[in-house]
Design an enzyme around this catalytic site. Structure first.
Site, PDB file in Angstrom:
ATOM      1  N   ARG A 251      45.535  14.295  -7.991  1.00 42.43           N
ATOM      2  CA  ARG A 251      45.929  15.438  -8.822  1.00 42.43           C
ATOM      3  C   ARG A 251      44.926  16.547  -8.583  1.00 42.43           C
ATOM      4  NH1 ARG A 251      45.533  15.107 -15.162  1.00 42.43           N
ATOM      5  NH2 ARG A 251      43.700  16.403 -14.755  1.00 42.43           N
ATOM      6  N   HIS A 255      46.010  18.827 -15.704  1.00 45.75           N
ATOM      7  CA  HIS A 255      47.289  18.204 -16.077  1.00 45.75           C
ATOM      8  C   HIS A 255      48.404  19.250 -16.186  1.00 45.75           C
ATOM      9  CE1 HIS A 255      50.230  15.741 -18.193  1.00 45.75           C
ATOM     10  NE2 HIS A 255      50.293  16.680 -19.113  1.00 45.75           N
ATOM     11  N   TYR A 264      36.653  16.969 -18.411  1.00 46.98           N
ATOM     12  CA  TYR A 264      36.577  15.507 -18.334  1.00 46.98           C
ATOM     13  C   TYR A 264      36.439  14.953 -16.915  1.00 46.98           C
ATOM     14  CZ  TYR A 264      41.586  16.325 -17.601  1.00 46.98           C
ATOM     15  OH  TYR A 264      42.772  16.796 -17.132  1.00 46.98           O
TER      16      TYR A 264
END
Ligand SMILES: Cc1ncc(C[n+]2csc(CCOP(=O)(O)OP(=O)(O)O)c2C)c(N)n1
Length: 334
Positions: A251, A255, A264
């Site tokens: 990724r 998100h 994070y």
């Protein structure tokens, strides 16, 4: 002897033009998504949820399916699948700008809630994994009607822990339904890493428990994905049932446009991810096999940029749905 000297795409029965076409769709997916981020950051569209890092998994898989014959219940990141199946960049932008002519929902759903009737792409909803059960229902209906149909469905690895996922796999396995479950494992469910999501660590390994092959594949390698999905498609058509495919992806973005992965993920991890960029990998393959040179690449980039510009400008100029349309498709008419 010949096999050993064959290029990988030739061994898979793909022509040079088909591999170039795969790359075109991967690049189009990336460039459209990059434009969507600019539009979102500029306040013109509300939301983006990216396929960046998953283009090879999506384009490789979609190439193994038949347009307008097979059925698709994709997940929100599946921009690449939608484009290969026939959704146009203008339609993607209609949905992003929530314009009335958006084929997915007439501008009523969030962007990336795909749906396109003539293309057999079934509209999904926001709770993750519902589409996986829809796929199984469609496959069962096709079986009852005797239709030659294979159903594509996809989700992320986080979603593969939902109850819906397990019910869907069990039923499809029991009844040997023609479904391909494509789990695109990008190692995060929003901010939750794989190690805290999937008991046992492998989604593919779950296939066996549901009576179907579970195949793990490098989801950044378009030809590898095409190969396993093609095989699964042939199995399904022979009546041998479903396949679970876990495509190990990356990724690249956060998100969604509402998230900031720097909160994070370490900077080193974010930088390291780029090394496995599927676009870079496919580009290298094309160059190594003399299927693209720098001039051809520049021309392709220009062509894709023109398509993205056209889709953006055209869709932005389209009208919103009329207020009288607000309840259309909400209640049964007639
Ligand atoms: C049933 C349900 N629970 C929670 C959410 C909120 N949500 C949206 S996306 C997401 C993470 C999904 O992660 P994954 O399945 O790994 O897919 P990815 O987005 O990483 O591709 C969550 C928790 C939701 N939409 N539906």
């Amino acid at each position: 002897m010949k096999e050993a000297t064959m290029a990988r795409h030739e061994a898979l029965g793909l022509t040079a033009d088909q591999v170039r076409e795969m790359y075109y769709y991967m690049l189009l997916t990336r460039r459209l998504d990059e434009r969507l981020w600019l539009l979102q950051r500029g306040g013109k569209i509300p939301f983006v949820i990216s396929p960046q890092g998953q283009e090879a998994a999506q384009v490789g898989a979609a190439f193994a399916f038949r347009r307008r014959q097979d059925w698709f219940t994709p997940y929100y990141r599946d921009l690449g699948v939608n484009l290969v199946v026939g959704v146009t960049p203008r339609e993607v932008m209609l949905s992003a700008f929530a314009r009335g002519a958006d084929p997915a929902s007439g501008g009523k759903q969030m962007p990336s809630h795909w749906g396109n009737r003539p293309l057999n792409i079934v509209s999904g909803s926001s709770p993750v994994t519902t589409q996986v059960l829809h796929a199984v229902g469609i496959a069962q209906a096709a079986r009852m009607r005797g239709d030659d149909v294979v159903v594509y469905t996809a989700c992320g690895e986080g979603s593969s822990n939902q109850g819906d996922f397990h019910e869907a796999l069990n039923w499809a396995g029991l009844h040997k339904l023609p479904v391909i479950f494509m789990v695109q494992n990008n190692e995060y469910a929003i901010s939750v890493p794989l190690s805290q999501q999937v008991a046992g660590g492998s989604v593919a390994a779950r296939g066996r428990g549901y009576g179907m092959p579970g195949v793990e594949v490098d989801g950044t390698d378009v030809l590898a994905v095409y190969e396993v999905v093609k095989e699964a498609h042939e199995r399904a058509r022979r009546g041998e049932g479903p396949t679970l495919i876990e495509a190990r992806c990356i990724r690249i973005t956060s998100h969604s446009s509402d998230d900031d992965q720097r909160r994070y993920r370490d900077p080193e991890e974010i930088a390291a991810v780029q090394v496995r960029d599927p676009i870079r990998k496919a580009r290298q393959y094309l160059f190594e096999h003399g299927l693209m040179d720098e001039a051809a690449e520049q021309e392709l980039e220009r062509k894709v940029a023109a398509i993205v510009d056209d889709a953006t400008d055209w869709a932005e100029a389209q009208p919103y749905a009329a207020p009288e349309e607000a309840l259309r498709h909400v209640y049964k008419e007639g």
